[in-house]
Design a protein around this motif. Structure first.
Motif, PDB file in Angstrom:
ATOM      1  N   LEU A 107     -27.569 -57.924  13.818  1.00 11.72           N
ATOM      2  CA  LEU A 107     -26.614 -57.382  14.781  1.00 11.72           C
ATOM      3  C   LEU A 107     -27.081 -57.620  16.213  1.00 11.72           C
ATOM      4  N   ALA A 108     -28.370 -57.340  16.484  1.00 13.49           N
ATOM      5  CA  ALA A 108     -28.890 -57.462  17.847  1.00 13.49           C
ATOM      6  C   ALA A 108     -28.930 -58.903  18.321  1.00 13.49           C
ATOM      7  N   THR A 109     -29.118 -59.846  17.405  1.00 12.83           N
ATOM      8  CA  THR A 109     -29.311 -61.249  17.781  1.00 12.83           C
ATOM      9  C   THR A 109     -28.039 -62.077  17.671  1.00 12.83           C
ATOM     10  N   TYR A 110     -27.191 -61.780  16.685  1.00 14.83           N
ATOM     11  CA  TYR A 110     -26.005 -62.600  16.433  1.00 14.83           C
ATOM     12  C   TYR A 110     -24.690 -61.834  16.565  1.00 14.83           C
ATOM     13  N   GLY A 111     -24.760 -60.527  16.748  1.00 13.60           N
ATOM     14  CA  GLY A 111     -23.541 -59.742  16.843  1.00 13.60           C
ATOM     15  C   GLY A 111     -22.784 -59.992  18.132  1.00 13.60           C
ATOM     16  N   THR A 112     -21.475 -59.746  18.106  1.00 12.86           N
ATOM     17  CA  THR A 112     -20.678 -59.825  19.322  1.00 12.86           C
ATOM     18  C   THR A 112     -20.999 -58.617  20.199  1.00 12.86           C
ATOM     19  N   GLU A 113     -20.591 -58.672  21.456  1.00 10.23           N
ATOM     20  CA  GLU A 113     -20.823 -57.551  22.357  1.00 10.23           C
ATOM     21  C   GLU A 113     -20.151 -56.285  21.824  1.00 10.23           C
ATOM     22  N   GLU A 114     -18.966 -56.430  21.287  1.00 15.09           N
ATOM     23  CA  GLU A 114     -18.258 -55.271  20.722  1.00 15.09           C
ATOM     24  C   GLU A 114     -19.025 -54.686  19.538  1.00 15.09           C
ATOM     25  N   GLN A 115     -19.535 -55.550  18.667  1.00  8.75           N
ATOM     26  CA  GLN A 115     -20.305 -55.068  17.515  1.00  8.75           C
ATOM     27  C   GLN A 115     -21.571 -54.349  17.959  1.00  8.75           C
ATOM     28  N   LYS A 116     -22.263 -54.929  18.923  1.00  4.67           N
ATOM     29  CA  LYS A 116     -23.488 -54.300  19.420  1.00  4.67           C
ATOM     30  C   LYS A 116     -23.199 -52.935  20.015  1.00  4.67           C
ATOM     31  N   GLN A 117     -22.200 -52.843  20.849  1.00  2.00           N
ATOM     32  CA  GLN A 117     -21.873 -51.572  21.484  1.00  2.00           C
ATOM     33  C   GLN A 117     -21.459 -50.524  20.452  1.00  2.00           C
ATOM     34  N   ARG A 118     -20.848 -50.979  19.383  1.00  2.00           N
ATOM     35  CA  ARG A 118     -20.330 -50.051  18.371  1.00  2.00           C
ATOM     36  C   ARG A 118     -21.426 -49.459  17.490  1.00  2.00           C
ATOM     37  N   TRP A 119     -22.407 -50.300  17.109  1.00  2.00           N
ATOM     38  CA  TRP A 119     -23.364 -49.834  16.095  1.00  2.00           C
ATOM     39  C   TRP A 119     -24.826 -49.767  16.542  1.00  2.00           C
ATOM     40  N   LEU A 120     -25.228 -50.614  17.460  1.00  2.00           N
ATOM     41  CA  LEU A 120     -26.655 -50.673  17.795  1.00  2.00           C
ATOM     42  C   LEU A 120     -27.224 -49.372  18.356  1.00  2.00           C
ATOM     43  N   PRO A 121     -26.540 -48.671  19.276  1.00  2.00           N
ATOM     44  CA  PRO A 121     -27.147 -47.446  19.818  1.00  2.00           C
ATOM     45  C   PRO A 121     -27.534 -46.427  18.752  1.00  2.00           C
ATOM     46  N   VAL A 221     -25.470 -52.702  -6.434  1.00  5.57           N
ATOM     47  CA  VAL A 221     -24.376 -53.437  -7.066  1.00  5.57           C
ATOM     48  C   VAL A 221     -23.170 -53.420  -6.137  1.00  5.57           C
ATOM     49  N   LEU A 222     -22.561 -54.584  -5.975  1.00  8.01           N
ATOM     50  CA  LEU A 222     -21.357 -54.729  -5.149  1.00  8.01           C
ATOM     51  C   LEU A 222     -20.203 -55.061  -6.087  1.00  8.01           C
ATOM     52  N   ASP A 223     -19.326 -54.094  -6.308  1.00  8.66           N
ATOM     53  CA  ASP A 223     -18.263 -54.220  -7.291  1.00  8.66           C
ATOM     54  C   ASP A 223     -16.908 -54.156  -6.584  1.00  8.66           C
ATOM     55  N   GLY A 224     -16.453 -55.318  -6.112  1.00  5.52           N
ATOM     56  CA  GLY A 224     -15.187 -55.359  -5.401  1.00  5.52           C
ATOM     57  C   GLY A 224     -15.199 -54.599  -4.089  1.00  5.52           C
ATOM     58  N   ALA A 225     -16.354 -54.526  -3.452  1.00  2.00           N
ATOM     59  CA  ALA A 225     -16.475 -53.793  -2.189  1.00  2.00           C
ATOM     60  C   ALA A 225     -15.683 -54.505  -1.096  1.00  2.00           C
ATOM     61  N   ARG A 226     -14.807 -53.761  -0.423  1.00  2.00           N
ATOM     62  CA  ARG A 226     -14.000 -54.334   0.652  1.00  2.00           C
ATOM     63  C   ARG A 226     -14.669 -54.021   1.989  1.00  2.00           C
ATOM     64  N   VAL A 227     -15.220 -55.069   2.600  1.00  2.00           N
ATOM     65  CA  VAL A 227     -15.911 -54.935   3.883  1.00  2.00           C
ATOM     66  C   VAL A 227     -15.010 -55.523   4.956  1.00  2.00           C
ATOM     67  N   PRO A 228     -14.626 -54.737   5.965  1.00  5.16           N
ATOM     68  CA  PRO A 228     -13.715 -55.256   7.006  1.00  5.16           C
ATOM     69  C   PRO A 228     -14.231 -56.546   7.625  1.00  5.16           C
ATOM     70  N   ALA A 229     -13.325 -57.452   7.909  1.00  7.97           N
ATOM     71  CA  ALA A 229     -13.700 -58.762   8.430  1.00  7.97           C
ATOM     72  C   ALA A 229     -14.382 -58.682   9.785  1.00  7.97           C
ATOM     73  N   ASP A 230     -14.122 -57.585  10.530  1.00  2.00           N
ATOM     74  CA  ASP A 230     -14.784 -57.469  11.832  1.00  2.00           C
ATOM     75  C   ASP A 230     -16.250 -57.087  11.710  1.00  2.00           C
ATOM     76  N   ARG A 231     -16.731 -56.963  10.467  1.00  2.00           N
ATOM     77  CA  ARG A 231     -18.149 -56.700  10.227  1.00  2.00           C
ATOM     78  C   ARG A 231     -18.917 -57.972   9.853  1.00  2.00           C
ATOM     79  N   LEU A 232     -18.288 -59.113   9.978  1.00  2.00           N
ATOM     80  CA  LEU A 232     -18.997 -60.381   9.810  1.00  2.00           C
ATOM     81  C   LEU A 232     -19.903 -60.591  11.022  1.00  2.00           C
ATOM     82  N   ILE A 233     -21.192 -60.807  10.766  1.00  2.00           N
ATOM     83  CA  ILE A 233     -22.161 -61.020  11.843  1.00  2.00           C
ATOM     84  C   ILE A 233     -22.372 -62.523  12.014  1.00  2.00           C
ATOM     85  N   GLY A 234     -22.171 -63.015  13.249  1.00  2.00           N
ATOM     86  CA  GLY A 234     -22.188 -64.456  13.454  1.00  2.00           C
ATOM     87  C   GLY A 234     -20.944 -65.062  12.824  1.00  2.00           C
TER      88      GLY A 234
END
Length: 387
Positions: A107-121, A221-234
């Motif tokens: 997140l810190a190295t490849y995340g977007t500015e929005e992603q960093k502001q949202r989760w890093l703090p 185990v990841l069983d059909g886990a739906r991860v929002p697309a805005d959580r793609l890092i890089g």
């Protein structure tokens, strides 16, 4: 014998003073909050979540990251010395800090500015705990051929697969999931930053480990886990590059943990040997034992120097992958030897749980395995030399 504080020569006086204060605070917290609780938590196998949160609120979970997101802008060289201090008192906590710092890297190295502001703090402040999901049951070190797959379905990725040997499984608030979004090989891998509460992310029962009882490790185990697309890092296909960059810095974290663990074991063994008397003298005065601790202290000093040398290269923006592999290899092998020798110094007393050296010896073993086994480190170094 306390660990030696080595501040980077490039630091200006005010920055050096801040770094020195951080190391002093780390030592104070380690002595007051970690050392007295380690045996109890390890015996109960309880993860010290509140202690980790306290470290985060004290600024120790974001040391090498930007102050713009709640970090401390500290050189990696200083961060590694903090890890060493923590590990010399309680390895499970130092390992938790190292793994969490590794989990912040994508997140810190490849995340977007929005992603960093949202989760890093919240990550750097200790309110959120991270985990790093790369290894799989059929391929721990063969990361380029992982099989966990994610397909884009509308505004989310649907993820299926199993991750193995995940530190913080079941207690983490967020998981970095490395998964295949494209074709075979390294270029088909991406990284998703998933909320632990996501339906379909299912941590399994904890592994029954030899040491680090307070540190949960399990499959996820990841069983059909739906991860929002805005959580793609890089971007899609950048996951392998992210993973390898994180592991380079993570290997330095493990090396520092190994140095700290070895220092704690050596300190305890020397203290015991000064008090224990046989044949009318302290056992440390017998040449056979004196030479043993002298060798241990020398190997430990070399491991520390190698680790900090790699950190200085990283801080200077220079290539350091091979030096990180060398540091991880050498420091963890030294930790295994020093902790084994510490048990030997105590003799029969070293084999019982009344003294912590038996725990140190069990804990040292895993450091030769995590973040790439030492056999993998030798392969990395050998291939570099062959080129």
């Amino acid at each position: 014998m306390p660990s030696v504080v080595l501040l980077p020569p490039s630091l200006d006086p005010s920055a050096a003073e801040l770094s020195r204060d951080l190391l002093d605070l780390a030592r104070e917290l380690a002595d007051k909050e970690l050392r007295p609780r380690a045996d109890d938590f390890e015996a109960r196998g309880e993860f010290p979540r509140e202690i980790i949160r306290t470290l985060g609120r004290s600024g120790f979970l974001g040391l090498p990251y930007s102050s713009g997101y709640g970090g401390a802008d500290q050189p990696y060289e200083v961060y590694l010395q903090v890890l060493e201090i923590l590990a010399s008192r309680w390895l499970a906590v130092a390992e938790a800090v190292s793994v969490h710092t590794l989990a912040c890297y994508p997140l810190a190295t490849y995340g977007t500015e929005e992603q960093k502001q949202r989760w890093l703090p919240d990550l750097l402040g200790g309110e959120l705990l991270g985990a790093y999901c790369l290894s799989e049951p059929a391929g721990g070190s063969d990361a380029a051929n992982l099989t966990t797959a994610a397909r884009l379905d509308g505004d989310a990725y649907v993820v299926n697969g199993t991750k193995a040997w995940i530190t913080h499984a079941g207690v983490a608030d967020a998981y970095n999931i490395f998964c295949r979004t494209g074709g075979p090989g390294a270029k088909g891998i991406s990284c998703l930053f998933a909320d632990a509460a996501t339906e379909g992310i299912e941590p399994q029962p904890r592994e029954r480990t030899m040491g680090l009882k307070a540190s949960p490790v399990a499959q996820v185990v990841l069983d059909g886990a739906r991860v929002p697309a805005d959580r793609l890092i890089g971007g899609e296909g950048e996951g392998f590059t992210i993973a390898m960059g994180a592991l380079d810095s993570g290997r330095l974290g493990i090396a520092a943990c190994a140095v700290g663990l070895a220092q704690g074991a050596l300190d305890y063994a020397i203290g015991y040997a000064k008090e224990r008397k046989q044949f009318g003298q302290r056992i440390i005065d017998f040449q056979g034992l004196g030479f043993l601790v002298a060798d241990a202290a020398t190997q430990l000093a070399a491991a520390r120097a190698l680790t900090l040398h790699a950190a200085r290269l990283k801080d200077a923006g220079q290539p350091y992958s091979i030096e990180a592999a060398q540091a991880k290899l050498f420091a963890t092998d030294v930790a295994m030897k020093v902790t084994t020798d510490a048990v030997q110094v105590l003799g029969g007393a070293g084999y019982v749980a009344d003294h912590p050296v038996e725990r140190y010896m069990r804990e040292a073993k895993v450091l030769q395995i995590v973040e790439g086994t030492n056999q993998i480190q030798r392969m990395v170094i050998a291939r570099h030399l062959a080129r």
